[in-house]
Design a protein around this motif. Structure first.
Motif, PDB file in Angstrom:
ATOM      1  N   TYR A  90       0.841  -1.193   0.000  1.00  0.00           N
ATOM      2  CA  TYR A  90       0.000   0.000   0.000  1.00  0.00           C
ATOM      3  C   TYR A  90       0.877   1.244   0.000  1.00  0.00           C
ATOM      4  N   ALA A  91       0.553   2.188  -0.859  1.00  0.00           N
ATOM      5  CA  ALA A  91       1.286   3.448  -0.929  1.00  0.00           C
ATOM      6  C   ALA A  91       0.477   4.532  -0.240  1.00  0.00           C
ATOM      7  N   ALA A  92       1.166   5.398   0.495  1.00  0.00           N
ATOM      8  CA  ALA A  92       0.509   6.500   1.193  1.00  0.00           C
ATOM      9  C   ALA A  92       1.242   7.792   0.863  1.00  0.00           C
ATOM     10  N   GLN A  93       0.480   8.775   0.388  1.00  0.00           N
ATOM     11  CA  GLN A  93       1.039  10.071   0.048  1.00  0.00           C
ATOM     12  C   GLN A  93       0.208  11.167   0.713  1.00  0.00           C
ATOM     13  N   PRO A  94       0.846  12.265   1.151  1.00  0.00           N
ATOM     14  CA  PRO A  94       0.071  13.379   1.724  1.00  0.00           C
ATOM     15  C   PRO A  94      -0.861  13.968   0.666  1.00  0.00           C
ATOM     16  N   PRO A  95      -2.164  13.917   0.890  1.00  0.00           N
ATOM     17  CA  PRO A  95      -3.116  14.394  -0.130  1.00  0.00           C
ATOM     18  C   PRO A  95      -3.434  15.872   0.066  1.00  0.00           C
ATOM     19  N   HIS A  96      -2.588  16.741  -0.407  1.00  0.00           N
ATOM     20  CA  HIS A  96      -2.762  18.170  -0.151  1.00  0.00           C
ATOM     21  C   HIS A  96      -4.118  18.674  -0.616  1.00  0.00           C
ATOM     22  N   ALA A  97      -4.651  18.078  -1.675  1.00  0.00           N
ATOM     23  CA  ALA A  97      -5.936  18.536  -2.193  1.00  0.00           C
ATOM     24  C   ALA A  97      -7.083  18.224  -1.241  1.00  0.00           C
ATOM     25  N   PHE A  98      -6.836  17.324  -0.260  1.00  0.00           N
ATOM     26  CA  PHE A  98      -7.902  16.940   0.645  1.00  0.00           C
ATOM     27  C   PHE A  98      -7.772  17.591   2.018  1.00  0.00           C
ATOM     28  N   ASP A  99      -6.791  18.461   2.173  1.00  0.00           N
ATOM     29  CA  ASP A  99      -6.623  19.104   3.471  1.00  0.00           C
ATOM     30  C   ASP A  99      -7.884  19.880   3.838  1.00  0.00           C
ATOM     31  N   ALA A 100      -8.313  19.746   5.096  1.00  0.00           N
ATOM     32  CA  ALA A 100      -9.511  20.447   5.545  1.00  0.00           C
ATOM     33  C   ALA A 100      -9.211  21.930   5.704  1.00  0.00           C
ATOM     34  N   PRO A 101     -10.086  22.794   5.218  1.00  0.00           N
ATOM     35  CA  PRO A 101      -9.868  24.229   5.390  1.00  0.00           C
ATOM     36  C   PRO A 101      -9.971  24.614   6.857  1.00  0.00           C
ATOM     37  N   GLY A 102      -8.970  25.273   7.354  1.00  0.00           N
ATOM     38  CA  GLY A 102      -8.934  25.608   8.773  1.00  0.00           C
ATOM     39  C   GLY A 102      -9.583  26.936   9.084  1.00  0.00           C
ATOM     40  N   THR A 103     -10.851  27.099   8.718  1.00  0.00           N
ATOM     41  CA  THR A 103     -11.536  28.350   8.997  1.00  0.00           C
ATOM     42  C   THR A 103     -11.927  28.415  10.463  1.00  0.00           C
ATOM     43  N   MET A 104     -12.113  29.618  10.949  1.00  0.00           N
ATOM     44  CA  MET A 104     -12.512  29.791  12.345  1.00  0.00           C
ATOM     45  C   MET A 104     -13.865  29.141  12.605  1.00  0.00           C
ATOM     46  N   GLN A 105     -14.778  29.236  11.640  1.00  0.00           N
ATOM     47  CA  GLN A 105     -16.090  28.624  11.808  1.00  0.00           C
ATOM     48  C   GLN A 105     -15.971  27.113  11.988  1.00  0.00           C
ATOM     49  N   HIS A 106     -15.153  26.478  11.157  1.00  0.00           N
ATOM     50  CA  HIS A 106     -14.984  25.028  11.269  1.00  0.00           C
ATOM     51  C   HIS A 106     -14.271  24.651  12.565  1.00  0.00           C
ATOM     52  N   GLU A 107     -13.321  25.479  12.992  1.00  0.00           N
ATOM     53  CA  GLU A 107     -12.649  25.241  14.274  1.00  0.00           C
ATOM     54  C   GLU A 107     -13.666  25.268  15.411  1.00  0.00           C
ATOM     55  N   ARG A 108     -14.554  26.252  15.392  1.00  0.00           N
ATOM     56  CA  ARG A 108     -15.568  26.353  16.457  1.00  0.00           C
ATOM     57  C   ARG A 108     -16.518  25.164  16.414  1.00  0.00           C
ATOM     58  N   MET A 109     -16.881  24.753  15.215  1.00  0.00           N
ATOM     59  CA  MET A 109     -17.781  23.605  15.078  1.00  0.00           C
ATOM     60  C   MET A 109     -17.129  22.336  15.614  1.00  0.00           C
ATOM     61  N   LYS A 110     -15.857  22.140  15.295  1.00  0.00           N
ATOM     62  CA  LYS A 110     -15.171  20.948  15.773  1.00  0.00           C
ATOM     63  C   LYS A 110     -15.040  20.958  17.292  1.00  0.00           C
ATOM     64  N   ARG A 111     -14.684  22.086  17.864  1.00  0.00           N
ATOM     65  CA  ARG A 111     -14.538  22.159  19.322  1.00  0.00           C
ATOM     66  C   ARG A 111     -15.867  21.906  20.019  1.00  0.00           C
ATOM     67  N   ALA A 112     -16.939  22.442  19.461  1.00  0.00           N
ATOM     68  CA  ALA A 112     -18.256  22.191  20.049  1.00  0.00           C
ATOM     69  C   ALA A 112     -18.610  20.711  19.968  1.00  0.00           C
ATOM     70  N   ALA A 113     -18.261  20.077  18.836  1.00  0.00           N
ATOM     71  CA  ALA A 113     -18.539  18.651  18.679  1.00  0.00           C
ATOM     72  C   ALA A 113     -17.720  17.822  19.668  1.00  0.00           C
ATOM     73  N   ILE A 114     -16.454  18.162  19.824  1.00  0.00           N
ATOM     74  CA  ILE A 114     -15.624  17.439  20.793  1.00  0.00           C
ATOM     75  C   ILE A 114     -16.190  17.600  22.206  1.00  0.00           C
ATOM     76  N   ASP A 115     -16.638  18.804  22.526  1.00  0.00           N
ATOM     77  CA  ASP A 115     -17.211  19.050  23.856  1.00  0.00           C
ATOM     78  C   ASP A 115     -18.444  18.193  24.116  1.00  0.00           C
ATOM     79  N   ALA A 116     -19.121  17.772  23.045  1.00  0.00           N
ATOM     80  CA  ALA A 116     -20.310  16.939  23.216  1.00  0.00           C
ATOM     81  C   ALA A 116     -19.967  15.547  23.738  1.00  0.00           C
ATOM     82  N   TYR A 117     -18.716  15.121  23.562  1.00  0.00           N
ATOM     83  CA  TYR A 117     -18.282  13.816  24.090  1.00  0.00           C
ATOM     84  C   TYR A 117     -17.853  13.992  25.553  1.00  0.00           C
TER      85      TYR A 117
END
Length: 235
Positions: free
Chosen positions: A172-199
């Motif tokens: 199996y070959a593994a390469q860093p998929p730069h095209a798939f990097d998640a955009p690190g917007t502030m909105q997405h950061e807040r959404m992720k932190r809120a989701a983590i807090d739900a656990y």
């Protein structure tokens, strides 16, 4: 990543997907998150982890954790799918073929253009699910597969490198998929932190020191396979 992508994220436990690729999920509403180990043991028990999470027993733990997962994924506009397998702490890991069949069914139901799977670091449950996804990849040659580095285990010295070497030896070959990097917007950061807090229960079990390792940049690997390599999940 193309905006029209349909994502299926495979998560070993009820929190792994959000911890490891929550930004990616937040950036793609209607992502389906399929969690493998969501069932209680056949007979009730109490484990050290469930006790640390604040539960009296496993039955209580799994009811609460499923509810936490639905809440967390709802905050990311994601769709939860819970497979009823039992994780290693309940002494009932599934047969590999049974797991592959269940995941293949989830793919058939979802019809994703991209499958996001765990790289398979350290934890036996994570390795089992990752290996099943690798076997599935050979059955789905037209579908793209990306592996996320499992949080918090990616912080352990050498585990990512060891896993990548193991995959390479198995074809199996593994390469860093730069095209798939998640955009690190502030909105997405807040959404992720809120989701983590739900656990809430899992944050309690991690404790303050463990929680500090949960918030780290997401990293994925584009996967491909050598058709000349063996085709079993342990190849």
């Amino acid at each position: 990543m193309e905006s029209g992508q349909r994502l299926l994220v495979i998560s070993p436990h009820l929190d792994d997907a959000v911890l490891s690729c929550g930004l990616l999920i937040a950036a793609h509403p209607r992502t389906v998150v399929c969690t493998v180990f969501t069932a209680p043991p056949a007979e009730n028990m109490t484990t050290d982890w469930d006790r640390a999470a604040g539960f009296a027993d496993a039955f209580e733990a799994m009811r609460a954790r499923q509810a936490e997962d639905r809440e967390a994924l709802g905050l990311l506009s994601a769709i939860p799918v819970h497979l009823l397998f039992r994780d290693a702490q309940y002494h009932a890991s599934p047969d590999a073929d049974e797991l592959i069949t269940a995941l293949n069914h989830a793919v058939s139901e979802t019809k994703p253009t991209l499958i996001v799977m765990p790289l398979g670091l350290f934890h036996s449950d994570h390795v089992l699910v990752s290996n099943a996804c690798l076997a599935l990849m050979r059955r789905q040659p037209a579908t793209q597969f990306v592996a996320y580095e499992d949080v918090p285990y990616r912080r352990m010295s050498g585990v990512v490198q060891a896993r990548l070497c193991d995959l390479a030896k198995r074809g199996y070959a593994a390469q860093p998929p730069h095209a798939f990097d998640a955009p690190g917007t502030m909105q997405h950061e807040r959404m992720k932190r809120a989701a983590i807090d739900a656990y809430r229960s899992q944050l309690r079990a991690f404790g303050p020191e463990g929680q500090a390792n949960l918030f780290s940049p997401e990293r994925c690997w584009q996967l491909g396979c050598d058709e000349s390599a063996p085709t079993t999940q342990n190849a």
